[in-house]
Design an enzyme around this catalytic site. Structure first.
Site, PDB file in Angstrom:
ATOM      1  N   SER A   1      -3.277  11.294  -5.126  1.00 14.90           N
ATOM      2  CA  SER A   1      -2.515  11.746  -3.953  1.00 14.90           C
ATOM      3  C   SER A   1      -1.696  12.959  -4.379  1.00 14.90           C
ATOM      4  O   SER A   1      -1.503  13.200  -5.576  1.00 14.90           O
ATOM      5  CB  SER A   1      -1.595  10.628  -3.460  1.00 14.90           C
ATOM      6  OG  SER A   1      -0.579  10.393  -4.418  1.00 14.90           O
TER       7      SER A   1
ATOM      8  N   ASP B   1      -6.692  12.904  -2.788  1.00 17.93           N
ATOM      9  CA  ASP B   1      -6.578  11.915  -1.704  1.00 17.93           C
ATOM     10  C   ASP B   1      -5.605  12.432  -0.642  1.00 17.93           C
ATOM     11  O   ASP B   1      -4.494  12.860  -0.982  1.00 17.93           O
ATOM     12  CB  ASP B   1      -6.060  10.609  -2.335  1.00 17.93           C
ATOM     13  CG  ASP B   1      -6.097   9.432  -1.382  1.00 17.93           C
ATOM     14  OD1 ASP B   1      -6.927   9.431  -0.452  1.00 17.93           O
ATOM     15  OD2 ASP B   1      -5.298   8.490  -1.595  1.00 17.93           O
TER      16      ASP B   1
ATOM     17  N   ASP C   1      -7.106  16.060   4.812  1.00 26.37           N
ATOM     18  CA  ASP C   1      -6.673  15.172   5.891  1.00 26.37           C
ATOM     19  C   ASP C   1      -6.028  15.999   6.998  1.00 26.37           C
ATOM     20  O   ASP C   1      -4.836  16.286   6.973  1.00 26.37           O
ATOM     21  CB  ASP C   1      -5.693  14.133   5.334  1.00 26.37           C
ATOM     22  CG  ASP C   1      -5.209  13.173   6.409  1.00 26.37           C
ATOM     23  OD1 ASP C   1      -5.585  13.347   7.586  1.00 26.37           O
ATOM     24  OD2 ASP C   1      -4.454  12.244   6.064  1.00 26.37           O
TER      25      ASP C   1
ATOM     26  N   GLY D   1      -1.370   0.095   2.131  1.00 26.39           N
ATOM     27  CA  GLY D   1      -0.375  -0.898   1.709  1.00 26.39           C
ATOM     28  C   GLY D   1      -0.771  -2.299   2.166  1.00 26.39           C
ATOM     29  O   GLY D   1      -1.913  -2.543   2.551  1.00 26.39           O
TER      30      GLY D   1
ATOM     31  N   HIS E   1     -10.342   3.522   4.076  1.00 27.63           N
ATOM     32  CA  HIS E   1      -9.052   3.602   3.366  1.00 27.63           C
ATOM     33  C   HIS E   1      -8.345   2.258   3.480  1.00 27.63           C
ATOM     34  O   HIS E   1      -8.752   1.389   4.247  1.00 27.63           O
ATOM     35  CB  HIS E   1      -8.191   4.704   3.989  1.00 27.63           C
ATOM     36  CG  HIS E   1      -8.590   6.077   3.559  1.00 27.63           C
ATOM     37  ND1 HIS E   1      -7.788   6.871   2.778  1.00 27.63           N
ATOM     38  CD2 HIS E   1      -9.723   6.789   3.787  1.00 27.63           C
ATOM     39  CE1 HIS E   1      -8.411   8.031   2.556  1.00 27.63           C
ATOM     40  NE2 HIS E   1      -9.586   7.997   3.154  1.00 27.63           N
TER      41      HIS E   1
ATOM     42  N   ASN F   1      -5.522   1.410  -3.754  1.00 32.45           N
ATOM     43  CA  ASN F   1      -4.381   1.947  -4.482  1.00 32.45           C
ATOM     44  C   ASN F   1      -3.340   0.847  -4.739  1.00 32.45           C
ATOM     45  O   ASN F   1      -3.119   0.431  -5.869  1.00 32.45           O
ATOM     46  CB  ASN F   1      -3.769   3.108  -3.672  1.00 32.45           C
ATOM     47  CG  ASN F   1      -2.624   3.774  -4.392  1.00 32.45           C
ATOM     48  OD1 ASN F   1      -2.411   3.543  -5.574  1.00 32.45           O
ATOM     49  ND2 ASN F   1      -1.865   4.588  -3.684  1.00 32.45           N
ATOM     50  N   THR F   2      -2.741   0.346  -3.667  1.00 38.12           N
ATOM     51  CA  THR F   2      -1.635  -0.612  -3.793  1.00 38.12           C
ATOM     52  C   THR F   2      -1.990  -1.828  -4.653  1.00 38.12           C
ATOM     53  O   THR F   2      -1.165  -2.315  -5.424  1.00 38.12           O
ATOM     54  CB  THR F   2      -1.188  -1.071  -2.389  1.00 38.12           C
ATOM     55  OG1 THR F   2      -0.931   0.101  -1.607  1.00 38.12           O
ATOM     56  CG2 THR F   2       0.063  -1.916  -2.445  1.00 38.12           C
TER      57      THR F   2
END
Ligand code: 13P
Length: 287
Positions: free
Chosen positions: A49, A84, A105, A178, A207, A231-232
């Site tokens: 990111s 990302d 994005d 998340g 995602h 990710n999280t």
């Protein structure tokens, strides 16, 4: 050597499995993910990111670290280094720095502006042999300050962006970054199906991979998802293992405070999470 994500995702779409994008934050994250991919003979995408890029001292540092590791760890599986949720400026900076893939994005722009900027970046990426991901319909939740409401993409808009020649397309289908809230409605397979009908062979990206139940992941793959971002979940595994180490007082025993010991349980926990995801996504042995 870093590769574009195009070939690995085309194969994944045809073979009905998905390649994981695992976001990196530092050396331990990168090493754990690369070693697991190599051990399981799985292709892999390292996600960065913009916030994590800054944290790691900039994109050039990231490129240097990843290229160094590929060589020194003897990594033979296909690895893409991917920006990302990139801004237009971030995408250009990563192209310059030596990434092999970017996500632009533009989902927060009006569709015309998203189209114009995506088109320009597609041309640059094509020229450099890089892959490019675009997004339609914002992904809900918060990631590094980027907040989205979790709307479902308009399949017609997806087709419009897919036709610009992007490599892979992230379409919002009710997924969020998340942890998922208790009252989450689940993925909209109706939207996903409609998007795939219109975009054909285009590899679709899911995602917010953390916390999506296994059956939904499998169904999403059956409907054309060939890249899943996580990710999280690695962050939670790392934090949990590190907390246990400290709470057990192990940092106070002998040389337990040495960062190479202190961070080891967290690094092992990331490996276990990545392994679990690669098995679920079906990418094991596909390198
Ligand atoms: P999670 O943090 O929910 O796994 O989402 C990751 C992601 O989508 C990165 O773009």
């Amino acid at each position: 050597m870093l590769v574009s994500a195009k070939e690995m995702l085309t194969k994944a779409k045809a073979g009905k499995y998905a390649v994981g994008q695992f976001n990196i934050n530092n050396l331990e994250w990168t090493k754990s993910i690369l070693l697991t991919a190599e051990e399981l003979k799985s292709p892999v995408i390292l996600g960065v990111s913009e916030g994590a890029g800054k944290y790691m001292c900039g994109y050039k540092t990231v490129v240097g670290m990843v290229n160094g590791m590929l060589e020194e760890l003897g990594i033979t599986v296909p690895v893409a280094l991917h920006l990302d949720h990139g801004s237009y400026e971030g995408a250009k900076a990563c192209i310059e720095a030596g990434f092999s893939s970017i996500m632009f994005d533009g989902s927060h722009y009006p569709i015309e502006e998203n189209v114009a900027k995506t088109k320009e970046l597609v041309a640059v990426c094509n020229e450099k042999g890089m892959s490019i991901e675009a997004e339609v319909g914002s992904i809900g939740g918060e990631e590094d300050g980027v907040v989205g409401a979790g709307e479902c993409a308009d399949p017609e808009e997806c087709k419009m962006i897919a036709d610009l020649g992007v490599t892979m397309l992230a379409a919002g289908i009710g997924n969020i970054h998340g942890k998922y809230p208790e009252n989450w409605a689940g993925l909209s397979f109706e939207t996903l199906d409609a998007v795939q009908q219109l975009t054909g062979d285009m590899p679709l990206v899911l995602h917010g991979g953390t916390g999506i139940p296994e059956d939904m992941i499998k169904k999403a793959i059956s409907l054309g998802v060939s890249k899943i971002n996580v990710n999280t979940e690695c962050q939670l595994s790392f934090a949990d293992a590190t907390r246990k180490y400290i709470e057990a007082g192990k940092d106070l025993e002998g040389k337990g405070f040495d960062p190479r010991k202190l961070l080891a349980p967290g690094a092992e926990a990331i490996k276990a999470t990545v392994k679990e995801k690669m098995e679920l996504f079906g990418s094991v042995g596909k390198a």
